[in-house]
Design a protein around this motif. Sequence first.
Motif: not given
Length: 300
Positions: A245-262
């Motif tokens: 579920a977290a890894f799916r963010w790597d394939s989304r438009t906001e992946f940079v912000q999501a990984i930095k949030y993580g």
Amino acid sequence: MTEKLDGVIVATALPYAEDASAPAGLRPDLDKYAEHCRWLVDNGCRGVGPNGSLGEYSSLTDDERRAVAKTAIEAVGDDGIVVVGVHGVGSHQARAWAEKAAEDGAHGVLCLPPTMYRANRGEVIAHFTEVAKAGLPVMVYNNPLDTKVDLTPDLLAEIAQIENVVAVKEFSGDVRRILEIRELAPDLAVIAGADDLTLEALLMGATGWFAGFPNVFPKESVRLYDLALEGKLEEARALYEPLVAAFRWDSRTEFVQAIKYGMDYVGRFGGPCRPPRGPLVPEHVAQLEQDMKKAVESLA
């Protein structure tokens, strides 16, 4: 034997420090970045990839971009490999970045087809031919979602003939391609490019993972990679499924912000992004928090 650029290589996120004199009021925090690169390698990752999309290469000045690459090379030293992103609008720019990477001591380069232009087959081959002339091992990057250029298995078979092209980061999302690439270009290392397809890709014969979320969970990601390669499917699935579920963010438009949030979520430093990337909207934050909570609790 030629360096295949396989293993777990982390596409590193770039921390910024507030600085009114820097573009968008943010300057790359090279001290924090060096510490992050070290931490990833110390946690078992094979290497780091500065100046990828996740490293916001397109928002950096030329001087910053080179300084980031040099920082990674220096920080990792002899303890890992550094695969520098050399993406460029044209082959002359990409080759110039590859030559600088070679000069600065990188172990390889990661390269998209021409950015900002939908290149045809001949132009794609010419692009990678130029980049390969810098002399470093080249991992070509297939991301048809962003570039609108698809490096199909038959095209990769041609690109694989170019001297120094050793690997492909496969981000098409189509796991069926992995076996086809291995059939048509048996000497090309296939590298998993999308975090939420990693286990599937490794089980089909990918030998590396050029990764986003290992910025957050490096040790656990290396364990996942090792289990997959050892064929320990049950253990690998048990580890992977709560993380997806977290890894799916790597394939989304906001992946940079999501990984930095993580990264912020687990007590590392992620921080803000430069434009065009803005802050996450509240519903994204709510979903991401839920996905990160699930991942962290499964790892506890």
